[in-house]
Design a protein around this motif. Structure first.
Motif, mmCIF file in Angstrom:
data_model
loop_
_atom_site.group_PDB
_atom_site.id
_atom_site.type_symbol
_atom_site.label_atom_id
_atom_site.label_comp_id
_atom_site.label_asym_id
_atom_site.label_seq_id
_atom_site.Cartn_x
_atom_site.Cartn_y
_atom_site.Cartn_z
ATOM 1 N N GLN A 139 -1.120 -0.571 -3.754
ATOM 2 C CA GLN A 139 -0.424 -1.700 -2.295
ATOM 3 C C GLN A 139 0.156 -2.642 -3.322
ATOM 4 N N VAL A 140 0.781 -1.865 -3.975
ATOM 5 C CA VAL A 140 1.624 -2.467 -5.669
ATOM 6 C C VAL A 140 2.252 -1.390 -5.369
ATOM 7 N N VAL A 141 4.007 -1.671 -6.084
ATOM 8 C CA VAL A 141 4.776 -1.353 -6.367
ATOM 9 C C VAL A 141 5.399 -1.493 -7.792
ATOM 10 N N TYR A 142 5.560 -1.088 -8.768
ATOM 11 C CA TYR A 142 6.099 -1.355 -9.521
ATOM 12 C C TYR A 142 6.913 -1.040 -10.103
ATOM 13 N N ASP A 143 8.136 -1.809 -10.585
ATOM 14 C CA ASP A 143 9.688 -1.997 -11.110
ATOM 15 C C ASP A 143 9.582 -1.049 -11.014
ATOM 16 N N VAL A 144 10.838 -0.475 -11.040
ATOM 17 C CA VAL A 144 11.538 0.617 -11.996
ATOM 18 C C VAL A 144 11.747 0.579 -12.539
ATOM 19 N N ASP A 145 12.279 -0.348 -13.607
ATOM 20 C CA ASP A 145 12.192 -0.528 -15.327
ATOM 21 C C ASP A 145 11.019 -0.766 -15.807
ATOM 22 N N LYS A 146 9.957 -0.872 -14.896
ATOM 23 C CA LYS A 146 8.431 -0.412 -15.584
ATOM 24 C C LYS A 146 8.212 1.317 -15.910
ATOM 25 N N ILE A 147 8.573 1.699 -14.322
ATOM 26 C CA ILE A 147 8.533 3.033 -14.421
ATOM 27 C C ILE A 147 9.193 4.046 -14.657
ATOM 28 N N PHE A 148 11.073 3.647 -15.169
ATOM 29 C CA PHE A 148 11.670 3.682 -16.702
ATOM 30 C C PHE A 148 10.957 4.561 -17.581
ATOM 31 N N LYS A 149 10.215 3.127 -18.504
ATOM 32 C CA LYS A 149 9.471 3.028 -19.219
ATOM 33 C C LYS A 149 8.679 4.199 -19.284
ATOM 34 N N ALA A 150 8.005 3.978 -18.497
ATOM 35 C CA ALA A 150 7.046 5.054 -18.735
ATOM 36 C C ALA A 150 7.871 6.340 -18.865
ATOM 37 N N VAL A 151 8.139 6.984 -18.418
ATOM 38 C CA VAL A 151 9.196 8.046 -18.670
ATOM 39 C C VAL A 151 9.696 8.367 -19.781
ATOM 40 N N GLN A 152 10.202 7.362 -20.212
ATOM 41 C CA GLN A 152 10.917 7.087 -22.075
ATOM 42 C C GLN A 152 9.999 7.826 -22.584
ATOM 43 N N PHE A 153 8.362 7.298 -22.666
ATOM 44 C CA PHE A 153 7.325 7.035 -23.519
ATOM 45 C C PHE A 153 6.931 9.009 -23.192
#
Length: 159
Positions: A139-153
């Motif tokens: 029941q957690v949806v992380y901020d899009v920016d956090k997922i974007f940083k994960a994609v960049q990584f």
């Protein structure tokens, strides 16, 4: 469904090299399942009686189908827009099969750039599916920016 409309084109598309490429390590299986329409979305789980709801775990607005989850969900659209801006592409909504067809048939850039695009599409699909699972189970949806940083990584690490 867009997947069913493209089935004729998908059969002609040789997507195997794009998916089963040595550069993709753990994300390629999710990409393969998505292309085949075999991810266990809430819509599928609801149809077989495993889930009581079929609404998207991330946005809570529409039925969670492959098309919705990967490219029609507002969360996915924002993530993909950020990634494409980062790569210097004009944002244009496409489905996963459309992206793969464009990369393999129409993209005229360098082979290395094509490889990067395949890594990006794989990373985005994996991160969306991972976000969906976290939303469903934790029941957690992380901020899009956090997922974007994960994609960049992921993209930087894979290169």
């Amino acid at each position: 469904m867009v997947y069913n409309q493209l089935i004729g084109e998908q059969q002609k598309l040789n997507w195997v090299p794009g998916v089963w490429n040595r550069v993709f390590i753990k994300h390629r299986f999710i990409l393969w399942l998505d292309i085949q329409g075999r991810l266990q979305t809430r819509e599928k789980l609801h149809k077989i009686g495993v889930s009581q709801e079929d609404v998207c775990c991330i946005c809570g607005l529409q039925t969670e189908t492959h098309d919705h989850l990967m490219f029609n969900c507002i969360y996915s659209q924002i993530l993909l827009a950020k990634v494409l801006i980062w790569l210097g592409f004009n944002y244009r909504l496409r489905t996963l099969p459309q992206w793969l067809m464009w990369i393999q048939r129409s993209y005229k850039g360098l082979r290395t750039r094509k490889q990067v695009l395949l890594i990006v599409i794989t990373a985005v699909g994996y991160q969306i599916w991972r976000t969906r699972n976290q939303a469903l189970w934790d029941q957690v949806v992380y901020d899009v920016d956090k997922i974007f940083k994960a994609v960049q990584f992921i993209v930087k690490y894979r290169l």
